[in-house]
Scaffold this active site. Structure first.
Site, PDB file in Angstrom:
ATOM      1  N   CYS A  97       0.829  -1.205   0.000  1.00 24.46           N
ATOM      2  CA  CYS A  97       0.000   0.000   0.000  1.00 24.46           C
ATOM      3  C   CYS A  97       0.868   1.262   0.000  1.00 24.46           C
ATOM      4  O   CYS A  97       1.533   1.558   0.991  1.00 24.46           O
ATOM      5  CB  CYS A  97      -0.914  -0.045   1.226  1.00 24.46           C
TER       6      CYS A  97
ATOM      7  N   CYS B 111       0.089   3.829   2.701  1.00 21.10           N
ATOM      8  CA  CYS B 111       0.522   3.281   3.997  1.00 21.10           C
ATOM      9  C   CYS B 111       2.016   3.553   4.201  1.00 21.10           C
ATOM     10  O   CYS B 111       2.445   3.912   5.301  1.00 21.10           O
ATOM     11  CB  CYS B 111       0.276   1.776   4.066  1.00 21.10           C
TER      12      CYS B 111
END
Length: 110
Positions: A33, A36
């Protein structure tokens, strides 16, 4: 190393987050991600700044599914705060770093 983001799993979420005497922030994330990865360094910095006041945890949603499913995590990053075992705030997506600072300060003021 003082003031660091800790890994948490389905197995120890209850004991380390819900039963924690300090307020907690949990980052549900995954290695693939991008957003993230972007907030990772911000969380590391916050863990140092708020050491002893707020515990910051990361839970890899690829390796743990029970807690994320139970909390309705459908999109990551998914950040939640807990105080006295109670869910306080939820942020979906990568917030502005100042929003994270405000979130932490609000958690301590309550």
């Amino acid at each position: 190393m003082a003031g660091y983001v800790q890994e948490v799993s389905d197995a120890d979420f209850e004991s380390r987050v819900i039963e924690n005497q300090r307020p907690c922030l949990v980052d549900f994330w995954a290695p693939w991600c991008g957003p993230c990865q972007m907030i990772g360094p911000v969380l590391d910095k916050l863990a140092q700044e708020f050491e002893g006041d707020v515990d910051i945890f990361k839970m890899n949603v690829d390796a743990n599914s029970t807690v994320p499913q139970g909390m309705g995590v459908r999109s990551i990053p998914y950040l939640v705060t807990f105080k006295n075992g109670e869910l306080k705030d939820t942020i979906v997506g990568a917030p502005d770093p100042q929003k994270l600072v405000d979130l932490m300060e609000n958690l301590l003021e309550e």
